[in-house]
Design an enzyme around this catalytic site. Structure first.
Site, PDB file in Angstrom:
ATOM      1  N   ASP B  32       0.851  -1.195   0.000  1.00 49.72           N
ATOM      2  CA  ASP B  32       0.000   0.000   0.000  1.00 49.72           C
ATOM      3  C   ASP B  32       0.885   1.243   0.000  1.00 49.72           C
ATOM      4  O   ASP B  32       1.813   1.345   0.813  1.00 49.72           O
ATOM      5  CB  ASP B  32      -0.849   0.047   1.284  1.00 49.72           C
ATOM      6  CG  ASP B  32      -2.094  -0.809   1.188  1.00 49.72           C
ATOM      7  OD1 ASP B  32      -2.255  -1.506   0.175  1.00 49.72           O
ATOM      8  OD2 ASP B  32      -2.899  -0.767   2.135  1.00 49.72           O
ATOM      9  N   LYS B  89      -8.236   0.484  -5.085  1.00 50.73           N
ATOM     10  CA  LYS B  89      -9.410  -0.115  -4.454  1.00 50.73           C
ATOM     11  C   LYS B  89     -10.718   0.557  -4.865  1.00 50.73           C
ATOM     12  O   LYS B  89     -10.799   1.780  -4.895  1.00 50.73           O
ATOM     13  CB  LYS B  89      -9.291  -0.002  -2.919  1.00 50.73           C
ATOM     14  CG  LYS B  89      -8.177  -0.849  -2.307  1.00 50.73           C
ATOM     15  CD  LYS B  89      -8.187  -0.675  -0.801  1.00 50.73           C
ATOM     16  CE  LYS B  89      -6.928  -1.215  -0.142  1.00 50.73           C
ATOM     17  NZ  LYS B  89      -6.788  -2.669  -0.227  1.00 50.73           N
ATOM     18  N   GLY B 161      -5.231  -2.938   8.879  1.00 54.23           N
ATOM     19  CA  GLY B 161      -4.926  -1.773   9.710  1.00 54.23           C
ATOM     20  C   GLY B 161      -4.740  -2.082  11.178  1.00 54.23           C
ATOM     21  O   GLY B 161      -4.734  -1.178  12.003  1.00 54.23           O
ATOM     22  N   ARG B 173      -6.442 -20.657   7.202  1.00 58.38           N
ATOM     23  CA  ARG B 173      -6.698 -22.015   7.716  1.00 58.38           C
ATOM     24  C   ARG B 173      -8.111 -22.483   7.361  1.00 58.38           C
ATOM     25  O   ARG B 173      -8.313 -23.647   7.008  1.00 58.38           O
ATOM     26  CB  ARG B 173      -6.520 -22.048   9.235  1.00 58.38           C
ATOM     27  CG  ARG B 173      -5.076 -22.031   9.673  1.00 58.38           C
ATOM     28  CD  ARG B 173      -4.911 -22.789  10.993  1.00 58.38           C
ATOM     29  NE  ARG B 173      -3.563 -22.668  11.522  1.00 58.38           N
ATOM     30  CZ  ARG B 173      -2.553 -23.446  11.139  1.00 58.38           C
ATOM     31  NH1 ARG B 173      -2.752 -24.383  10.229  1.00 58.38           N
ATOM     32  NH2 ARG B 173      -1.358 -23.283  11.652  1.00 58.38           N
ATOM     33  N   GLY B 251      -3.183  -7.322   8.241  1.00 60.78           N
ATOM     34  CA  GLY B 251      -2.534  -7.452   9.545  1.00 60.78           C
ATOM     35  C   GLY B 251      -1.097  -7.937   9.509  1.00 60.78           C
ATOM     36  O   GLY B 251      -0.489  -8.150  10.550  1.00 60.78           O
ATOM     37  N   GLY B 272      -0.314  -3.674   3.973  1.00 65.60           N
ATOM     38  CA  GLY B 272      -1.001  -2.390   3.943  1.00 65.60           C
ATOM     39  C   GLY B 272      -0.286  -1.384   4.807  1.00 65.60           C
ATOM     40  O   GLY B 272       0.696  -0.767   4.405  1.00 65.60           O
ATOM     41  N   SER B 273      -0.749  -1.272   6.050  1.00 62.66           N
ATOM     42  CA  SER B 273      -0.207  -0.262   6.950  1.00 62.66           C
ATOM     43  C   SER B 273       1.171  -0.655   7.478  1.00 62.66           C
ATOM     44  O   SER B 273       1.912   0.198   7.974  1.00 62.66           O
ATOM     45  CB  SER B 273      -1.163  -0.087   8.128  1.00 62.66           C
ATOM     46  OG  SER B 273      -2.504  -0.095   7.675  1.00 62.66           O
TER      47      SER B 273
END
Lengths: 193, 329
Positions: B32, B89, B161, B173, B251, B272-273
């Site tokens: 990102d 996005k 995030g 999983r 995450g 992402g973050s």
């Protein structure tokens, strides 16, 4: 290779070997030591992002790219297949040495992904048509020896064979046709005899 | 779902070209970025693509409100300054945002739960586009529905995030266990699975006070989409994995997180973050690429883990006001 469409090439190679009724062994290379320990008869450099491949392939942790280029120069008889990003690396190794396939190539030269296309190709190497899949593909800008052009898309060169190194700007591994993979395996057998 | 391909004429936007694009991303890291400068950092660190957006998920989460597609100028600027593919996005079900992104030349559209959903009933009819789509999933049913709708690539949703990898692991999983389940229950069992998976296409009927006999979806009739869902599930149970490239997302914030997800059979990683919210984005980006490429080599993952400074601050899933993973169905 550290990044790229490895699995479709592995599938295509296995299918090609089956068609030829030959047994082959496939090694995935991530570090220079993988190349030395596997002592291959032929190489495939897959498609992917050439910038990523160059960066991480030259990283001290991997050193795969310098090792690959050296191996290709030292083993001119052994066949090499480079597709898309792999063709870019063969034509423009950027390691201070000569190009491994003598043709000038332009990266991502057809436009963005929405301009990616599939089309019928003519291959003198296979002696037949071939289904071409071009994904954010590079384009040959000039080919010094026109005799080395072995795949055409109407009047444009899309495959160049320089001694035993084949650079294709499209993706034969996605087409379901294993013609070029069979060529690679057969060349490797001839060299090895 | 092997379809006959006609090569006689030059064609764009076929399933082969869309899924093929995703295959070229295999083994890579997609990052990102919110500025052209960040896009350069990502490219120089070895990213295979960048995701152009106005705010990373951690900031979207912090600021609240409705999150929409990014401004076209920002996406254009990033497209013009980057040589690797650019993704962006669109909101779930927002065909119009997707059309704008395609018009801008975005290489892949992420129909993303990180943004506020636009359609409570249906996702985007992705087969109507030339540009390929990536979609999120939390389980096999979601993955099958998205692929049947035309997604060319999947990613776990995770919980974006948060810097907390637990949801990404949960989704990976679940998908792989449900794939194994589909392989053991025979074709009758799979027909039952298809029936359960189809329920979500009837959300509009459930919300009406009338007994709607509506049979049409943006993807064709219910029968057509059911046939597609069934054929996707049959292929999955045959090959033992999703038929499209599948990345992990949501995450992932350290090299160890990336290697963990690669070991779970993921084809690559979205961050992402995790990069630009860390104390040292350049090193974090390089380290996550290194760990992803060499996930099977513990010594290199260890080396990568030592390269980073402070990872982004993490959040417990239980304390969140908004669970992005619950958006979409």
């Amino acid at each position: 290779m550290l990044q790229g469409a490895r699995h479709v090439h592995i599938e295509a190679l296995n299918k090609a070997a089956e068609a030829l009724n030959l047994e082959i062994e496939i090694h995935e290379l991530r570090k220079s030591s993988d190349l030395y320990s596997s002592s291959p008869h032929a190489l495939v450099i897959p498609g992917g992002e050439s910038t990523t491949m160059r960066l991480t392939g030259n990283d001290p942790t991997s050193q795969l790219l310098p090792a690959l280029f050296k191996w290709i120069r030292n083993n001119p008889e052994n066949p090499v297949l480079g597709t898309c990003a792999g063709a870019i690396l063969l034509c423009d190794p950027q390691d201070g040495g000569e190009s491994l396939v003598s043709a000038k190539i332009d990266r991502n030269a057809y436009g963005r992904q929405v301009d990616s296309f599939q089309a019928q190709l003519q291959s003198s190497l296979l002696g037949r048509n071939f289904s071409g899949i071009f994904i954010r593909a590079p384009r040959f800008v000039s080919v010094p020896n026109f005799n080395q052009v072995v795949v055409m898309h109407s009047d444009e060169a899309v495959g160049v064979l320089d001694s035993n190194r084949l650079a294709l700007t499209f993706h034969p591994e996605l087409s379901g046709d294993t013609g070029f993979h069979e060529w690679l395996i057969q060349r490797a057998m001839e060299v090895n005899e | 779902m092997v379809k006959r391909v006609d090569f006689e004429q030059m064609r764009h936007g076929t399933e082969l070209l869309k899924r093929g694009f995703a295959k070229m991303q295999e083994g890579g890291v997609i990052m990102d970025v919110v500025t052209a400068e960040e896009a350069h950092i990502a490219e120089d660190a070895g990213a295979v693509s960048v995701m152009a957006l106005e705010r990373v998920p951690a900031d979207i989460r912090a600021s609240g409100g409705v999150a929409r597609m990014s401004h076209p100028d920002l996406i254009k600027e990033i497209i013009e300054t980057t040589s690797i593919p650019v993704m962006a996005k669109a909101r779930i079900g927002h065909d119009e945002e997707a059309r704008i992104l395609q018009e801008l030349g975005v290489d892949m559209i992420d129909e993303s739960e990180v943004l506020t959903p636009a359609d409570p009933f249906f996702h985007i009819a992705k087969n109507n586009f030339t540009a390929p789509f990536v979609c999120g999933c939390t389980n096999l049913g979601e993955a099958v529905r998205r692929i049947a709708e035309g997604a060319a690539m999947m990613r776990t949703k995770g919980e974006a995030g948060t810097g907390n990898v637990v949801s990404a692991v949960q989704h990976a999983r679940l998908v792989s266990s449900e794939i194994k389940h589909s392989q053991t229950i025979g074709s009758e069992g799979r027909e039952e699975m298809v029936k359960i998976m189809m329920e979500e296409f009837r959300r509009i009927n459930r919300l009406s006070s009338f007994d709607l006999s509506l049979n049409n979806t943006p993807f064709g009739t219910i029968e057509e989409i059911e046939a597609e869902v069934s054929s996707v599930l049959e292929e999955i149970s045959k090959i033992g994995r999703l038929p499209v490239v599948t990345f992990s997302a949501g995450g992932i914030s350290t090299p160890a997180d990336a290697a963990l997800m690669m070991h779970q059979g993921m084809d690559g990683i979205f961050v992402g973050s995790g990069i630009f919210k860390s104390s040292d984005p350049t090193n974090t980006a390089e380290a996550i690429v290194l760990a992803t490429h060499h996930f099977e080599d513990a010594s290199i993952v260890t080396e990568a883990s030592a390269m980073i400074g402070e990872p982004m601050p993490g959040l417990e899933i239980e304390t969140l006001d908004v669970r992005m993973e619950e958006r979409g169905w």
